[in-house]
Design an enzyme around this catalytic site. Structure first.
Site, mmCIF file in Angstrom:
data_model
loop_
_atom_site.group_PDB
_atom_site.id
_atom_site.type_symbol
_atom_site.label_atom_id
_atom_site.label_comp_id
_atom_site.label_asym_id
_atom_site.label_seq_id
_atom_site.Cartn_x
_atom_site.Cartn_y
_atom_site.Cartn_z
ATOM 1 N N TRP A 27 54.231 40.866 32.321
ATOM 2 C CA TRP A 27 54.317 40.258 31.004
ATOM 3 C C TRP A 27 54.851 41.240 30.011
ATOM 4 C CZ3 TRP A 27 49.425 36.576 30.605
ATOM 5 C CH2 TRP A 27 49.302 35.701 31.509
ATOM 6 N N GLU A 79 53.690 35.564 39.663
ATOM 7 C CA GLU A 79 55.050 35.618 38.754
ATOM 8 C C GLU A 79 55.919 36.718 39.283
ATOM 9 O OE1 GLU A 79 54.310 35.369 34.817
ATOM 10 O OE2 GLU A 79 52.673 33.861 34.926
ATOM 11 N N HIS A 94 43.128 23.087 28.817
ATOM 12 C CA HIS A 94 44.254 23.127 28.150
ATOM 13 C C HIS A 94 44.064 21.681 27.241
ATOM 14 C CE1 HIS A 94 45.448 25.736 31.343
ATOM 15 N NE2 HIS A 94 45.890 26.569 30.377
ATOM 16 N N CYS A 133 39.933 28.457 32.412
ATOM 17 C CA CYS A 133 40.622 29.633 31.793
ATOM 18 C C CYS A 133 39.737 29.997 30.266
ATOM 19 C CB CYS A 133 42.238 29.110 31.533
ATOM 20 S SG CYS A 133 43.203 30.621 31.468
#
EC number: 2.1.1.14
Length: 765
Positions: free
Chosen positions: A565, A609, A698, A730
């Site tokens: 990131w 990722e 979320h 999360c």
């Protein structure tokens, strides 16, 4: 004559004007006609800039109101039925509804664009009846020509890539879908040709992935159909992000140009072209300027590469271009006044990359003293940073040289550690915890801003953070959670927070890039050797632990996530950067343990990722990614419990690597794909501690006890109850306090039910 080109330009604007316009429209502060006007001015400004820089083939239709894959879907009328679309040009209300959802219809899925940090909206084919709603590339071409006199290069996502990235159809239906889409694509191309378009860029990045024989036949069918229908139109078949698979088949396609990535796919593409040659009747789009990295190119090295290519392709059939769209980098370094000159001079964002492309193109065309001077100046600036103390920290380099030849193992195997940890912590069956962060209210954000502006002293800000910790320690105890967290109120971002406290990092003022929709991020820049400077998280965690008898987890971001990131340096291997980060974080882990913190969570949500697109490179990446995590955590005592957290991934093909990380407890974001993950555990065993998220953070909705109980029951069909933890999906940073407390209360109630069902020890009171 050699030409210059780029594959796309950032949409957001130097001041994120694009983002601000979108969000003003969504909030009702901007009328639709005003939105169109503002976005047109941004779009035209980008074209003017490329024109002024001297780019020969300027892309059009690379701009978007949200996402280019969504644009392609709506251009062909592929709109989920839940949005009540009735045909014709798709209105903005429906367009943004697909992207963001409405009160009556859920948004379409969003996922990563290959191995980048950009996210696209996944098209839903299902029962769609495709039709050409409007020719977006033609509209963009005519606008550039009429407003600015630019003979643009329309950009469109190719049919094979579009289908491969879509969902809602069976593999057996692929050919039928191609048959439906081909006439529509052909109509787009015919209308472009009729308007006088000379070159069209058709993006097929899927060609760098593994294709089967059926896909190759489809590819040939598609481009043969285009060549037959529009024989006078020049098509540049564009690939990027890696070297192409099936090189010989691709260069045999009836197109006028092939675009190859000579940055991220350098080795494979160069070998292919040297071994098999390049067709004399085709143009080579040579992607030699990195469209994803932020560093100045060694223009002398690039000229050497171009010299190799021009020995195989005539200069008249060469286009010097970016390796991919410049969508993935910030707009310009011009306003970065706070960066050290040595660092700023070595950076190249989108505008600076335009200059590099033009310089290299001119260098091929003729020998010019001014161009030679610019190439020499670029080399000197790169060398200045390379010779700096920041990139030559001997102690770090010596430590990493030693670490990389060692096997970082815990002192005992998990089975033994688990017994020792249970004896120490005396946790009940199904321990409850959260992932780390709690709601960051307006008050929290305001206090942080005041502190950064020196309107609050360090003492005042520290006192404020402690008050927040006090409040949420009490809330967690009242709810009945077993393992607590301090809440991370002092942190803005899980990567930036650590980057600001480690040597080797820098932060831009305006280095924004689009992540998805109007969401822009400003990645840290890892420019030097990473070094531990001092304790980063101990103060807040130790304070929180002093306020409760229950264990409080120390919270760190893992080395691979910090690396993936961030913008990272390109002069050393990513593996080395990962080990530098791991070594620095290990020192923080040891500091937490020394301060009495016996549970430490090292989050790695971004491991997948970084997975290379090429299958033959994936095992090596996973090996050193796992090793980096273990370097971070291997030196703690057997009774110190190491946790980690991962966002949902295709777990089945990474389960061995995740287990090899040897974390005592892993929590995984799963509630949206719970069934898929449970299926993974039906086929694979996992013998370490694990918590599958029992509710989706979320969404603002509060899930019921029954809903979470069902989640728990499903997981316990395939997981060992003695190793199972219960937690949200999360972190809770973006949620409100009321919904967070209500959801966590329901989670603890669901845990009580599960414990009763398994005749377990009751929750702590």
């Amino acid at each position: 004559m050699t030409k210059s080109s780029v594959l796309g330009y950032p949409r957001i604007g130097a001041d994120r004007e694009w983002k601000k316009a979108l969000e003003a429209f969504w909030s009702g502060k901007l009328e639709e006609n005003e939105l169109h006007a503002r976005l047109q001015e941004i779009r035209l400004d980008h074209l003017r800039k490329q024109q002024a820089k001297g780019i020969d083939l300027i892309p059009v239709n690379d701009f978007s109101y949200y996402d280019h894959i969504l644009d392609t879907a709506v251009m062909f009328g592929i709109v989920p039925k839940r949005f009540a679309y009735t045909g014709g040009a798709v209105p903005l209300s429906v367009y943004y509804g697909i992207a963001r959802g409405t009160k009556d219809a859920a948004a379409s899925e969003m996922t990563k664009w290959f191995n980048t940090n950009y996210h696209y909206i996944v098209p839903e084919l299902n029962d769609a009846s495709p039709e050409l709603t409007e020719n977006k590339p033609l509209i963009a071409y005519l606008e550039a020509k009429e407003k600015l006199g630019i003979e643009g290069k329309p950009v469109i996502v190719g049919p094979l890539t579009f289908l491969k990235l879509s969902k809602g159809y069976d593999a057996s239906e692929t050919d039928a879908w191609i048959d439906q889409l081909l006439p529509l694509y052909t109509q787009v191309l015919q209308e472009l040709a009729d308007a006088g378009v000379q070159w069209v860029q058709i993006d097929e990045p899927v060609l760098v992935t593994k294709l089967n024989d059926a896909d190759l036949q489809r590819l040939n069918k598609i481009y043969t159909a285009f060549a037959s229908a529009v024989p006078g139109l020049n098509i540049l078949l564009q690939t990027y992000f890696e070297s192409v698979e099936n090189y010989n088949e691709i260069i045999s396609l009836p197109v006028q140009g092939i675009g190859l990535d000579f940055v991220h796919g350098l080795e494979g593409n160069l070998q292919s072209i040297q071994t098999s040659g390049f067709p004399a009747d085709k143009v080579l789009g040579a992607g030699i300027i990195d469209g994803r990295g932020i560093w100045k190119a060694s223009l002398q090295d690039k000229l050497t590469l171009l010299g190799t290519l021009t020995s195989l392709v005539t200069t008249e059939r060469l286009v010097v271009q970016s390796s991919c769209s410049l969508l993935h980098v910030p707009v310009t370094t011009a306003r970065e006044a706070k960066l050290a000159a040595e660092l700023k001079d070595a950076l190249a964002f989108a505008d600076e990359k335009l200059d590099e492309i033009v310089i290299l193109t001119k260098a091929i065309r003729s020998t010019d003293a001014d161009i030679t001077a610019k190439i020499k100046d670029a080399e000197q600036k790169l060398q200045a940073l390379q010779s700096s103390g920041d990139r030559n920290r001997k102690a770090v380099q010596e430590a990493i040289a030693s670490i990389r030849v060692q096997e970082p193992n815990r002192s005992r195997a998990f089975a033994e550690r688990h017994v020792a940890q249970q004896q120490k912590w005396q946790l009940p069956l199904f321990p409850t915890t959260t992932i780390g962060s709690f709601p960051q209210s307006t008050e929290v954000r305001k206090a942080r801003q005041q502190w950064r502006k020196n309107e609050l002293s360090n003492e005042q800000y520290s006192s404020f953070i402690r008050d927040q910790i006090d409040s949420w320690i009490n809330i967690q105890e009242e709810i009945g959670i077993d393992v607590l967290v301090h809440g991370e109120f002092e942190r803005t971002d899980m990567v930036e927070f650590f980057g600001e406290k480690l040597a080797g990092f820098a932060f831009t003022q305006y280095g924004w890039v689009q992540s998805y929709g109007s969401r822009c991020v400003k990645p840290p820049v890892i420019f030097g050797d990473v070094e531990f400077v001092g304790e980063m998280t101990v103060e807040e965690t130790k304070y929180a632990q002093s306020k409760t008898d229950r264990p409080v987890k120390g919270m760190l971001t893992g080395p691979i996530t910090i690396m993936n990131w961030s913008f990272v340096r390109d002069d050393i291997e990513r593996e080395t950067i990962a080990y530098q980060l791991a070594y620095a974080l290990r020192q923080e882990v040891e500091a937490l343990e020394k301060a009495g913190i016996g549970m430490i969570q090292v989050d790695e949500p971004a491991v997948r990722e970084g997975l290379p697109l090429k299958e033959n490179k994936q095992a090596n990446y996973l090996d050193w990614a796992v090793k980096a995590f273990r370097i971070t955590t291997c030196t703690v005592q057997e009774t110190t419990q190491i946790h980690t957290h991962m966002c949902y991934c295709e777990f089945h093909d990474m389960i061995d690597s995740i287990e090899a990380m040897d974390a005592d407890v892993i929590s995984i974001e799963t509630s949206r794909s719970h069934g898929e993950l449970i299926h993974s555990f039906e086929e694979n065993t996992y013998e370490l501690g694990i918590g599958l998220g029992v509710y989706d953070i979320h969404s603002p909705r509060v899930p019921s006890v029954e809903e979470m109980s069902n989640m728990i029951d499903r997981a316990l069909r395939v997981l060992d109850p003695k190793l199972f933890w219960i937690n949200p999906d999360c972190g809770l940073k973006t949620r409100g306090q009321e919904e967070t407390v209500a959801s966590l209360k329901n989670m603890v109630d669901a845990t009580r039910i599960a414990r009763a069902k398994y005749n377990a020890t009751p929750v702590l009171s």
